[in-house]
Design a protein around this motif. Structure first.
Motif, PDB file in Angstrom:
ATOM      1  N   GLY A  44      13.138 -49.658   4.450  1.00  0.00           N
ATOM      2  CA  GLY A  44      12.716 -50.511   5.562  1.00  0.00           C
ATOM      3  C   GLY A  44      12.451 -51.941   5.159  1.00  0.00           C
ATOM      4  O   GLY A  44      13.101 -52.494   4.259  1.00  0.00           O
ATOM      5  N   THR A  61       4.941 -44.576  13.603  1.00  0.00           N
ATOM      6  CA  THR A  61       5.066 -45.227  12.286  1.00  0.00           C
ATOM      7  C   THR A  61       4.640 -44.286  11.168  1.00  0.00           C
ATOM      8  O   THR A  61       5.161 -44.352  10.060  1.00  0.00           O
ATOM      9  N   GLU A  71       7.617 -42.174  10.388  1.00  0.00           N
ATOM     10  CA  GLU A  71       8.544 -42.918   9.522  1.00  0.00           C
ATOM     11  C   GLU A  71       8.089 -42.828   8.067  1.00  0.00           C
ATOM     12  O   GLU A  71       8.878 -42.563   7.164  1.00  0.00           O
ATOM     13  N   TYR A  72       6.795 -43.071   7.862  1.00  0.00           N
ATOM     14  CA  TYR A  72       6.261 -43.044   6.498  1.00  0.00           C
ATOM     15  C   TYR A  72       6.472 -41.672   5.866  1.00  0.00           C
ATOM     16  O   TYR A  72       6.918 -41.563   4.712  1.00  0.00           O
ATOM     17  N   ASP A  80      10.162 -41.266   4.941  1.00  0.00           N
ATOM     18  CA  ASP A  80      10.773 -42.219   4.002  1.00  0.00           C
ATOM     19  C   ASP A  80      10.061 -42.305   2.657  1.00  0.00           C
ATOM     20  O   ASP A  80      10.688 -42.627   1.654  1.00  0.00           O
ATOM     21  N   ILE A 139      13.331 -40.531  15.462  1.00  0.00           N
ATOM     22  CA  ILE A 139      13.004 -41.020  14.111  1.00  0.00           C
ATOM     23  C   ILE A 139      13.506 -40.024  13.068  1.00  0.00           C
ATOM     24  O   ILE A 139      14.080 -40.406  12.040  1.00  0.00           O
ATOM     25  N   ARG A 142      14.673 -46.136  13.496  1.00  0.00           N
ATOM     26  CA  ARG A 142      13.459 -46.709  12.937  1.00  0.00           C
ATOM     27  C   ARG A 142      12.921 -47.801  13.855  1.00  0.00           C
ATOM     28  O   ARG A 142      13.634 -48.314  14.715  1.00  0.00           O
ATOM     29  N   ASP A 143      11.661 -48.138  13.619  1.00  0.00           N
ATOM     30  CA  ASP A 143      11.027 -49.272  14.314  1.00  0.00           C
ATOM     31  C   ASP A 143      10.934 -49.061  15.820  1.00  0.00           C
ATOM     32  O   ASP A 143      11.223 -49.969  16.602  1.00  0.00           O
TER      33      ASP A 143
END
Ligand code: SF4
Ligand code: SF4
Length: 471
Positions: A166, A418, A421-422, A425, A462, A467-468
């Motif tokens: 990212g 978010t 995502e963490y 990733d 996601i 993403r985002d």
């Protein structure tokens, strides 16, 4: 230099003698008065300076318990279980000031360093790969001819970095006070929150702690946020360094500062930081703080700030230990740094940082993944959200949602997205397992039933690689 437009500035709004009188009048409060104030605080309307002063005088265990309960209530009503994470990014330890509590002060003979832009890029990529989405860019005050344009290059460099994990989505900035034209350039450079701590609001203590350099000018520093607001930066963070002067005075002064910004510019501070002095090499006031704040008083001051300015985020740094940080999340802290290194190059070059080149010591040395796992295991939702900034929801627009407590409807879903995502990733398998459980609990719990399909759909996207996503 463009001067401030005429009108009241923070210097007029913060009256040290008035604060001292207010504190004297608040000593030994009646129980009924304290309980009345706590009941009012639960309406989420904040507190007056006089009411906050009364709470600073509370010492009886029963009333303290009620004070902390009220702070927990307000924290939960406005912020829910989410905690926003960020990391500081130091790019220069050169400084022409001589603050007695700081390892970067000019008379301290520690080695100095300014990162090259390639090194800034390396630091940024290390933070991205750890999972960070927000950084706070920090530097000493060099004051050289090219220092400001170099700062702009640093900001651009941070925003330009991308890895397969990212990018940094929000760059907040903590540097020396700027002029109005400089603030305009910073706005154009897309900074997020602009942060400057007054350190101490007490003019005489301020004079003693800042014996040299431009920072010795109390007024210039105190009017920083007035200049920022005049220049169109409506997202600012204030703070005091606790341990320099009586903490009760600093709390009331912070409130006066917040009220002034709100009254004059229609937007109070986005954040209030509560750093407490920690040892720093070659910094006499850090090794021997003039007014040390006990853990008990520190808990109390966080709780009082939470009640007094419910809509303003409270930021806690890694200066505090992991155990105390956990307690303070509950009492009002809404943002925290994690995995911090407090010297230039501290992330990509060495694991612990070179102790001779630190601005100050940290007590929570855990890496981001460990902090995230710990937060999640204790019932909080780690958030890497930058949604408000990305939708332009700052200043007055932000306050319109924040003051009635409506921002929580955005914060919680954004935290889940978010965090997901963490987990995908960057997280270790153990952290991922805890995190997935926390997300499921939130979906089955505090997310309103009508919104669950939409959030589940976004989480699935996601997992498929989008993403985002944010509200
Ligand atoms: Fe310089 Fe800031 Fe340290 Fe003061 S606190 S010596 S201004 S880096
Ligand atoms: Fe912060 Fe806005 Fe995200 Fe809430 S929605 S965590 S206030 S950026």
């Amino acid at each position: 230099m463009i001067a401030l437009e005429r009108g009241i500035t923070a210097v007029d709004a913060i009256d040290p003698n008035g604060i001292a009188t207010c504190l004297e009048q608040a000593a030994l409060p009646e129980k009924s008065r304290v309980r009345g104030i706590l009941a009012r605080a639960r309406t989420l309307e904040g507190l007056t300076q006089g009411e906050a002063a009364v709470l600073t005088a509370v010492t009886e265990p029963e009333l303290l318990h009620e004070l902390f309960d009220a702070a927990r209530f307000v924290k939960n009503e406005i912020y829910g279980r989410r905690l926003v994470l960020f990391a500081p990014l130091y790019y220069s330890s050169f400084c022409r000031n001589n603050c007695l509590y700081c390892g970067f002060r000019r008379e301290n003979a520690q080695p100095r360093r300014r990162l090259e832009l390639a090194e800034v890029a390396a630091e940024t990529r290390t933070l991205i790969d750890q999972g960070h989405k927000r950084v706070l860019v920090i530097a000493g005050e060099e004051g050289t001819a090219g220092a400001f344009s170099y700062l702009l290059d640093v900001l651009a460099t941070v925003y330009e970095q991308k890895t397969d994990r990212g990018e940094i989505r929000r760059v907040n900035l903590e540097t020396a006070p700027m002029t109005i034209p400089q603030f305009r350039e910073l706005k154009a450079a897309r900074i997020g929150t602009y942060v400057v701590f007054q350190e101490t609001y007490h003019p005489e203590v301020y004079r003693r702690m800042h014996p040299g350099g431009p920072k010795a000018d109390y007024r210039w520093r105190l009017e920083t946020m007035d200049r920022a607001m005049e220049a169109g930066i409506d997202d600012v963070g204030i703070g005091a360094l606790f341990g320099l002067h009586d903490w009760r005075f600093e709390v009331l002064a912070l409130l006066a500062h917040a009220r002034h910004l709100d009254a004059r510019y229609g937007a109070g501070p986005h954040t209030i930081s509560v750093p407490r002095i920690e040892p720093a090499p070659g910094a006499p006031a850090a090794l021997n703080p003039p007014n040390p704040v006990s853990d008990a008083d520190f808990r109390k001051l966080v709780a009082i700030l939470r009640l007094a300015v419910p809509y303003t985020g409270i930021i806690l740094s890694t200066r505090e230990s992991a155990d105390l940080r956990r307690e303070l999340f509950d009492l009002g802290v809404s943002q925290l740094s994690a995995g911090s290194r407090t010297s230039p190059g501290g992330y990509h070059e060495h694991v612990g940082g070179d102790s001779a080149t630190l601005q100050f010591s940290v007590n929570d040395n855990r890496g981001l993944d460990e902090v995230v796992a710990d937060i999640a295991a204790h019932g909080y939702i780690p958030s890497f959200c930058t949604g408000c900034y990305r939708t332009g929801r700052t200043g007055h627009d932000f306050m319109e949602l924040a003051k009635p407590g409506l921002i929580r409807d955005r914060c919680l879903p954004n935290a889940l997205l978010t965090f997901q995502e963490y987990l995908l990733d960057c997280a270790t398998p153990g952290t991922r397992e805890i995190g997935e459980r926390v997300i499921e609990e939130a979906l089955a719990g505090e997310i309103p039933a009508g919104e669950r399909p939409m959030i589940r759909d976004a989480l699935e996207r996601i997992r498929q690689g989008y993403r985002d996503l944010f509200l």
